[in-house]
Design a protein around this motif. Structure first.
Motif, PDB file in Angstrom:
ATOM      1  N   SER A  67     -26.638 129.023  21.823  1.00 49.53           N
ATOM      2  CA  SER A  67     -26.150 127.655  21.669  1.00 49.53           C
ATOM      3  C   SER A  67     -25.746 127.011  22.990  1.00 49.53           C
ATOM      4  O   SER A  67     -25.629 125.793  23.060  1.00 49.53           O
ATOM      5  N   GLU A  79     -23.692 131.327  25.375  1.00 55.18           N
ATOM      6  CA  GLU A  79     -22.993 131.491  24.115  1.00 55.18           C
ATOM      7  C   GLU A  79     -24.054 131.789  23.075  1.00 55.18           C
ATOM      8  O   GLU A  79     -25.009 131.021  22.902  1.00 55.18           O
ATOM      9  N   GLU A  81     -25.067 132.999  19.105  1.00 57.89           N
ATOM     10  CA  GLU A  81     -24.639 133.044  17.711  1.00 57.89           C
ATOM     11  C   GLU A  81     -25.276 134.265  17.041  1.00 57.89           C
ATOM     12  O   GLU A  81     -26.487 134.475  17.168  1.00 57.89           O
ATOM     13  N   SER A  97     -19.703 133.579  17.400  1.00 52.73           N
ATOM     14  CA  SER A  97     -20.201 133.139  18.709  1.00 52.73           C
ATOM     15  C   SER A  97     -19.684 134.111  19.748  1.00 52.73           C
ATOM     16  O   SER A  97     -18.486 134.415  19.782  1.00 52.73           O
ATOM     17  N   GLN A  99     -19.555 134.908  23.914  1.00 56.33           N
ATOM     18  CA  GLN A  99     -19.803 134.492  25.285  1.00 56.33           C
ATOM     19  C   GLN A  99     -20.368 135.697  26.011  1.00 56.33           C
ATOM     20  O   GLN A  99     -19.791 136.788  25.973  1.00 56.33           O
ATOM     21  N   ARG A 113     -16.310 138.038  21.799  1.00 57.78           N
ATOM     22  CA  ARG A 113     -16.422 137.128  20.662  1.00 57.78           C
ATOM     23  C   ARG A 113     -15.415 136.019  20.873  1.00 57.78           C
ATOM     24  O   ARG A 113     -14.235 136.257  21.105  1.00 57.78           O
TER      25      ARG A 113
END
Length: 127
Positions: A67, A79, A81, A97, A99, A113
């Motif tokens: 994303s 990022e 998902e 999500s 990182q 997370r």
């Protein structure tokens, strides 16, 4: 038999080519090193593929989409998902999500997370 003429213009052209070739042969070593470093740097698509594969291997969760994606001073930041818990109906599945941080070569250096949510839920709009 040749169709070329040995004119002063063609001789000048030949001299220019020879001069450029000798200059190229004498390029400084750092130009060569910089060129090699650029060749080793993965493309953004390669970085995305590597990030997804590495995150899946570490977490056991299959990434569904990326994303956000940006190049940082230290490499790359994404990022991603992922589906954490599948439920029926699918809109109730639990998503997360993550990182993901990568070095300039696309090797994962860390992940965390940052958010958990139901697939069917949208973020609250901020005004």
């Amino acid at each position: 038999m040749s169709n070329t003429k040995n004119t002063p213009d063609s001789q000048d052209s030949q001299k220019t080519r020879e001069s450029q070739q000798s200059q190229n042969a004498q390029e400084p070593q750092e130009d060569t090193d910089q060129h090699m470093a650029q060749e080793q740097r993965p493309s953004p698509m390669e970085v995305l593929r590597q990030a997804r594969a590495q995150l899946a291997e570490l977490t056991g969760l299959e990434p569904e989409q990326v994303s956000s994606f940006e190049q940082t001073q230290d490499g790359w930041s994404l990022e991603v998902e992922v589906l954490e818990i599948a439920r029926v109906p699918d809109t109730m599945s639990l998503m997360a999500s993550y990182q993901v941080d990568l070095d300039p070569r696309g090797q994962l250096t860390g992940y965390r997370r940052v958010r958990r949510y139901e697939r069917g839920r949208a973020d609250a709009r901020r005004s």
